[in-house]
Design a protein around this motif. Structure first.
Motif, PDB file in Angstrom:
ATOM      1  N   ILE A 150      57.235  66.579  95.249  1.00  0.00           N
ATOM      2  CA  ILE A 150      57.600  65.278  96.264  1.00  0.00           C
ATOM      3  C   ILE A 150      58.138  64.880  95.945  1.00  0.00           C
ATOM      4  O   ILE A 150      59.184  63.883  96.998  1.00  0.00           O
ATOM      5  N   ALA A 151      57.840  63.968  95.035  1.00  0.00           N
ATOM      6  CA  ALA A 151      58.710  63.379  93.772  1.00  0.00           C
ATOM      7  C   ALA A 151      60.254  63.360  93.889  1.00  0.00           C
ATOM      8  O   ALA A 151      61.202  62.170  93.828  1.00  0.00           O
ATOM      9  N   SER A 152      60.604  64.710  93.898  1.00  0.00           N
ATOM     10  CA  SER A 152      62.145  64.728  93.848  1.00  0.00           C
ATOM     11  C   SER A 152      62.309  63.952  94.732  1.00  0.00           C
ATOM     12  O   SER A 152      63.906  64.004  95.124  1.00  0.00           O
ATOM     13  N   VAL A 153      62.231  64.365  96.514  1.00  0.00           N
ATOM     14  CA  VAL A 153      62.945  63.301  97.822  1.00  0.00           C
ATOM     15  C   VAL A 153      63.449  62.116  97.432  1.00  0.00           C
ATOM     16  O   VAL A 153      63.917  61.475  98.275  1.00  0.00           O
ATOM     17  N   ALA A 154      61.865  61.578  96.277  1.00  0.00           N
ATOM     18  CA  ALA A 154      62.327  60.105  96.406  1.00  0.00           C
ATOM     19  C   ALA A 154      63.599  59.563  95.968  1.00  0.00           C
ATOM     20  O   ALA A 154      63.830  58.543  96.696  1.00  0.00           O
ATOM     21  N   ALA A 155      64.588  60.201  95.615  1.00  0.00           N
ATOM     22  CA  ALA A 155      66.255  60.084  95.242  1.00  0.00           C
ATOM     23  C   ALA A 155      66.575  59.877  96.195  1.00  0.00           C
ATOM     24  O   ALA A 155      67.400  58.747  96.155  1.00  0.00           O
ATOM     25  N   LEU A 156      65.829  59.863  97.159  1.00  0.00           N
ATOM     26  CA  LEU A 156      66.961  59.820  98.706  1.00  0.00           C
ATOM     27  C   LEU A 156      66.609  58.333  99.129  1.00  0.00           C
ATOM     28  O   LEU A 156      67.923  57.362  99.124  1.00  0.00           O
ATOM     29  N   ASP A 157      65.093  57.815  97.854  1.00  0.00           N
ATOM     30  CA  ASP A 157      65.238  56.031  98.017  1.00  0.00           C
ATOM     31  C   ASP A 157      65.868  54.868  97.346  1.00  0.00           C
ATOM     32  O   ASP A 157      65.009  54.266  97.601  1.00  0.00           O
ATOM     33  N   ASP A 158      66.249  56.300  96.644  1.00  0.00           N
ATOM     34  CA  ASP A 158      66.688  55.297  95.182  1.00  0.00           C
ATOM     35  C   ASP A 158      65.837  55.046  93.977  1.00  0.00           C
ATOM     36  O   ASP A 158      66.140  53.882  93.703  1.00  0.00           O
ATOM     37  N   ALA A 159      64.899  55.466  93.905  1.00  0.00           N
ATOM     38  CA  ALA A 159      64.172  55.941  93.682  1.00  0.00           C
ATOM     39  C   ALA A 159      64.289  56.385  91.696  1.00  0.00           C
ATOM     40  O   ALA A 159      63.361  56.315  91.276  1.00  0.00           O
ATOM     41  N   GLY A 160      64.983  57.178  92.166  1.00  0.00           N
ATOM     42  CA  GLY A 160      65.325  57.742  90.868  1.00  0.00           C
ATOM     43  C   GLY A 160      64.444  59.512  90.359  1.00  0.00           C
ATOM     44  O   GLY A 160      63.837  59.267  91.080  1.00  0.00           O
ATOM     45  N   GLY A 161      64.657  59.082  89.265  1.00  0.00           N
ATOM     46  CA  GLY A 161      63.606  60.800  89.178  1.00  0.00           C
ATOM     47  C   GLY A 161      65.039  61.922  88.758  1.00  0.00           C
ATOM     48  O   GLY A 161      65.916  61.750  89.273  1.00  0.00           O
ATOM     49  N   LEU A 162      64.336  63.327  89.037  1.00  0.00           N
ATOM     50  CA  LEU A 162      64.791  64.437  88.610  1.00  0.00           C
ATOM     51  C   LEU A 162      65.852  64.713  90.812  1.00  0.00           C
ATOM     52  O   LEU A 162      66.471  65.284  90.169  1.00  0.00           O
ATOM     53  N   GLY A 163      65.056  64.631  90.977  1.00  0.00           N
ATOM     54  CA  GLY A 163      65.290  64.596  92.773  1.00  0.00           C
ATOM     55  C   GLY A 163      67.165  64.118  92.068  1.00  0.00           C
ATOM     56  O   GLY A 163      68.180  64.675  93.792  1.00  0.00           O
ATOM     57  N   ALA A 164      67.003  62.560  91.439  1.00  0.00           N
ATOM     58  CA  ALA A 164      68.913  62.265  92.129  1.00  0.00           C
ATOM     59  C   ALA A 164      69.519  63.075  91.281  1.00  0.00           C
ATOM     60  O   ALA A 164      71.041  62.877  91.345  1.00  0.00           O
ATOM     61  N   LEU A 165      69.033  63.638  90.109  1.00  0.00           N
ATOM     62  CA  LEU A 165      69.736  64.659  89.478  1.00  0.00           C
ATOM     63  C   LEU A 165      70.798  65.987  90.930  1.00  0.00           C
ATOM     64  O   LEU A 165      71.637  66.575  91.410  1.00  0.00           O
ATOM     65  N   LEU A 166      69.541  66.491  91.600  1.00  0.00           N
ATOM     66  CA  LEU A 166      69.205  67.889  92.278  1.00  0.00           C
ATOM     67  C   LEU A 166      70.730  66.985  93.732  1.00  0.00           C
ATOM     68  O   LEU A 166      71.479  67.569  93.717  1.00  0.00           O
ATOM     69  N   ASP A 168      72.679  64.286  93.450  1.00  0.00           N
ATOM     70  CA  ASP A 168      73.888  64.242  93.106  1.00  0.00           C
ATOM     71  C   ASP A 168      75.512  64.971  92.996  1.00  0.00           C
ATOM     72  O   ASP A 168      76.152  65.397  93.565  1.00  0.00           O
ATOM     73  N   GLY A 169      73.989  66.535  92.327  1.00  0.00           N
ATOM     74  CA  GLY A 169      74.785  67.637  92.221  1.00  0.00           C
ATOM     75  C   GLY A 169      75.320  68.132  93.833  1.00  0.00           C
ATOM     76  O   GLY A 169      76.204  68.920  93.729  1.00  0.00           O
ATOM     77  N   ILE A 170      74.396  68.106  95.009  1.00  0.00           N
ATOM     78  CA  ILE A 170      74.876  69.087  96.061  1.00  0.00           C
ATOM     79  C   ILE A 170      75.243  67.719  97.034  1.00  0.00           C
ATOM     80  O   ILE A 170      77.003  68.479  97.095  1.00  0.00           O
ATOM     81  N   ASN A 171      75.689  66.513  96.274  1.00  0.00           N
ATOM     82  CA  ASN A 171      76.467  65.891  97.496  1.00  0.00           C
ATOM     83  C   ASN A 171      77.936  65.798  96.939  1.00  0.00           C
ATOM     84  O   ASN A 171      79.166  65.114  97.323  1.00  0.00           O
ATOM     85  N   ASN A 172      78.338  65.844  95.529  1.00  0.00           N
ATOM     86  CA  ASN A 172      79.155  65.671  95.049  1.00  0.00           C
ATOM     87  C   ASN A 172      79.880  66.642  94.656  1.00  0.00           C
ATOM     88  O   ASN A 172      79.838  67.261  93.423  1.00  0.00           O
ATOM     89  N   SER A 173      81.353  66.932  95.112  1.00  0.00           N
ATOM     90  CA  SER A 173      81.640  68.218  95.007  1.00  0.00           C
ATOM     91  C   SER A 173      82.216  68.751  93.409  1.00  0.00           C
ATOM     92  O   SER A 173      82.374  69.414  93.634  1.00  0.00           O
ATOM     93  N   PHE A 174      82.828  66.857  92.977  1.00  0.00           N
ATOM     94  CA  PHE A 174      83.146  66.682  91.470  1.00  0.00           C
ATOM     95  C   PHE A 174      82.343  67.725  90.610  1.00  0.00           C
ATOM     96  O   PHE A 174      82.553  67.775  89.851  1.00  0.00           O
ATOM     97  N   ALA A 175      81.133  67.199  90.934  1.00  0.00           N
ATOM     98  CA  ALA A 175      80.050  67.250  90.009  1.00  0.00           C
ATOM     99  C   ALA A 175      80.005  68.872  89.763  1.00  0.00           C
ATOM    100  O   ALA A 175      79.370  69.911  90.645  1.00  0.00           O
ATOM    101  N   SER A 176      78.984  69.191  88.837  1.00  0.00           N
ATOM    102  CA  SER A 176      78.467  70.843  88.615  1.00  0.00           C
ATOM    103  C   SER A 176      77.710  71.428  89.099  1.00  0.00           C
ATOM    104  O   SER A 176      76.846  70.573  88.920  1.00  0.00           O
ATOM    105  N   THR A 177      78.020  72.398  89.467  1.00  0.00           N
ATOM    106  CA  THR A 177      76.550  73.537  89.371  1.00  0.00           C
ATOM    107  C   THR A 177      75.678  72.929  88.654  1.00  0.00           C
ATOM    108  O   THR A 177      74.301  72.979  89.069  1.00  0.00           O
ATOM    109  N   SER A 178      75.769  72.631  87.409  1.00  0.00           N
ATOM    110  CA  SER A 178      74.861  73.223  85.951  1.00  0.00           C
ATOM    111  C   SER A 178      74.164  71.766  86.226  1.00  0.00           C
ATOM    112  O   SER A 178      72.873  71.448  86.061  1.00  0.00           O
ATOM    113  N   GLU A 179      74.583  70.708  87.097  1.00  0.00           N
ATOM    114  CA  GLU A 179      73.546  69.351  87.758  1.00  0.00           C
ATOM    115  C   GLU A 179      72.524  69.658  88.044  1.00  0.00           C
ATOM    116  O   GLU A 179      71.544  69.225  88.424  1.00  0.00           O
TER     117      GLU A 179
END
Lengths: 211, 327
Positions: A150-166, A168-179
């Protein structure tokens, strides 16, 4: 699998992992401090048992996105609302396991302790908690894995964590699927590692020998 | 060593359910020091409630309970309990403690120095016939039921209490082991002379162990006397049927041969019984040998008396004349 994001940005990934562990550890520390007394209370006063676990059970079933969105309105954006949400989720499993563990202690053992002149406090700390510990650690295991997820969702809250990578990767079309892949695998590995660690702890608990 | 006295003790309960202990009504009972007194009766008669009031696990509604000179409510409950041995049916051993740690619980609560505690554990494990080197480090689940209760008894005796409470201690143990443990308890009691309150619903156990038996029914003591008197002069039909007082063999087993022994004759019988035998032993010996007469011989083989079958049968049928002489 494409690990190029990891090889190109090892610092970012490590920092996100560190944040994730930090959020999880902080959540569990706060959650345990609340859950142990609360679980002890409802194990003692049986009329509280059903209502308290009922309320915690309802919180547990609210989708994390919804709860977080709701909390951001009142607590504000940032790690605080994430922590409130994560602690609230963890309560159900932890309180349940503390109360179940204590209720499972053989009443004859407690009677013997009381009959030998142990105080209530000595009975709680020398008999009840040690004997309830295997069940409590089992609950902690489940709560830890859930918190990491559930802490992955905390990234929505600007709290960081591995959720931020998820995200960021989904929202940013320029980012690689690797992220996204690196984030997802890192969260999974973290959850598995935590689970194995606590499983080992569970086996090492002295009271487990009683079984 | 103190005696225990119940003075007009009543325990009333508002509701009643499967978990509500049985009530006790206006009981006055004196337990002499150094005696093993059995509280005997069917379930729900209040015997366990009586026992648990002595260490204040249950508080009486009214009345006083004295141990020696002191009323027990003058003493803080935890202090009182640390000086009373407590043994329960399910043993209540701490499963996460070793045998040694279990036995050391009360000494630890009393703050004994470690060496004194260790010596005491050693001594007690020897007393209950569990070789310390073999058993000290084991956990309760690694012991048989009988061994667990030996540890339970050692634990209750750890701080050398003068009073012991035993609540159906052998109730959950198989018949053969139970007989062993009863013999052990008799042996230990002969050494230490504690004042013991022992609860059971097992009549044979009560007759075997008790100096005195308090027969209880619906919260009251119906009769309180020695086993032989209870069997030979039961107060009423309830006591008579509970104890099986009409069972002549049972009664004979409580009468020592000395009470009907005559002076040794010219030609002592070849059938021999020991001076501490009871009439039931004598009857067995006579029936087995097909003889009419037995010689009572001491350890050295010297005839000290004789018993005839005729005398045995006559007295067994009318034990009330023997009741006082026998005990």
């Amino acid at each position: 699998m494409d690990f190029s994001y990891l090889t190109n940005n090892p610092g970012t990934v490590l920092a996100a992992l560190g944040q994730h562990i930090e959020i999880t550890a902080l959540t569990l520390a706060i959650a345990i401090v609340i859950a142990v007394p609360l679980g002890t209370l409802i194990a003692r006063i049986s009329i509280l048992y059903t209502p308290v676990l009922g309320i915690l059970g309802i919180i547990y079933t609210i989708p994390s996105f919804a709860l977080l969105g709701f909390l951001i309105q009142y607590v504000g954006i940032g790690i605080r609302s994430s922590l409130v949400a994560l602690v609230a989720y963890a309560q159900f499993m932890l309180v349940l396991s503390v109360a179940t563990g204590l209720r499972g202690v053989d009443s004859a053992v407690i009677d013997a302790g009381r009959g030998m002149g142990m105080t209530d406090r000595q009975i709680l700390f020398r008999i009840e908690y040690p004997l309830a510990l295997p069940v409590m650690v089992a609950g902690l295991r489940v709560a830890t894995v859930a918190t990491i997820a559930i802490a992955s969702v905390a990234a929505l809250d600007d709290a960081g964590g591995l959720g931020a990578l998820l995200f960021d990767g989904i929202n940013n079309s320029f980012a690689s699927t690797s992220e996204v892949q690196v984030g997802a695998i890192a969260v999974s590995l973290l959850a598995i590692a935590a689970d194995l660690l606590l499983r080992a702890a569970q086996r090492a608990v002295p009271a487990a020998r009683a079984g | 060593m103190p005696d225990i006295r119940f003075e007009r003790v009543t325990k009333a309960y508002g509701g009643s359910g499967p978990d509500t202990p049985a009530a006790v009504h206006d009981v006055t009972l004196a337990i002499p020091e150094g005696d093993l007194v059995v509280l005997l009766g069917p379930s729900g008669c209040g015997k366990t409630t009586m026992l648990r009031m002595v260490n204040r696990l249950i508080e009486p509604t009214s009345g006083q309970i004295y141990i020696g000179e002191r009323e027990i409510h003058e003493i803080p409950a935890t202090d009182l309990r640390r000086h009373i041995g407590y043994v329960i049916q399910q043993t209540g051993l701490f499963p996460h403690y070793t045998v040694e740690q279990n036995v050391a619980v009360v000494p630890k609560l009393l703050g004994w120095p470690r060496e004194k505690t260790q010596e005491r554990v050693q001594e007690l494990l020897e007393l209950v016939d569990l070789p310390p080197d073999q058993f000290r480090g084991r956990y309760p689940r690694q012991l048989s039921g009988g061994q667990q209760q030996r540890v339970g008894i050692a634990r209750a005796m750890a701080a050398d209490p003068t009073v012991m409470l035993m609540d159906e201690p052998f109730g959950a143990i198989d018949a053969i082991t139970r007989a062993d443990l009863q013999n052990e308890l008799k042996r230990i009691q002969a050494q230490v002379h504690k004042t013991i309150v022992f609860v059971t619903h097992d009549v044979e156990e009560a007759l075997k162990l008790a100096d005195r038996i308090a027969v209880m029914r619906t919260g009251q003591v119906v009769q309180y006397d020695t086993p032989l008197v209870l069997l030979s002069r039961p107060a009423d039909e309830f006591v008579s049927s509970l104890l099986g007082a009409r069972d002549i063999l049972r009664r004979m087993s409580l009468i020592p041969v000395a009470s009907i022994m005559e002076a040794p004759g010219e030609n002592p019988s070849h059938v021999t019984v020991a001076p501490d035998a009871n009439l039931r032993d004598v009857l067995s010996a006579l029936v087995a040998a097909g003889a009419q007469e037995a010689a009572v011989r001491d350890g050295a083989g010297q005839a000290v008396g004789r018993v005839t079958l005729a005398r045995l049968l006559a007295d067994a049928a009318h034990p009330e004349q023997l009741a006082t002489a026998g005990s």
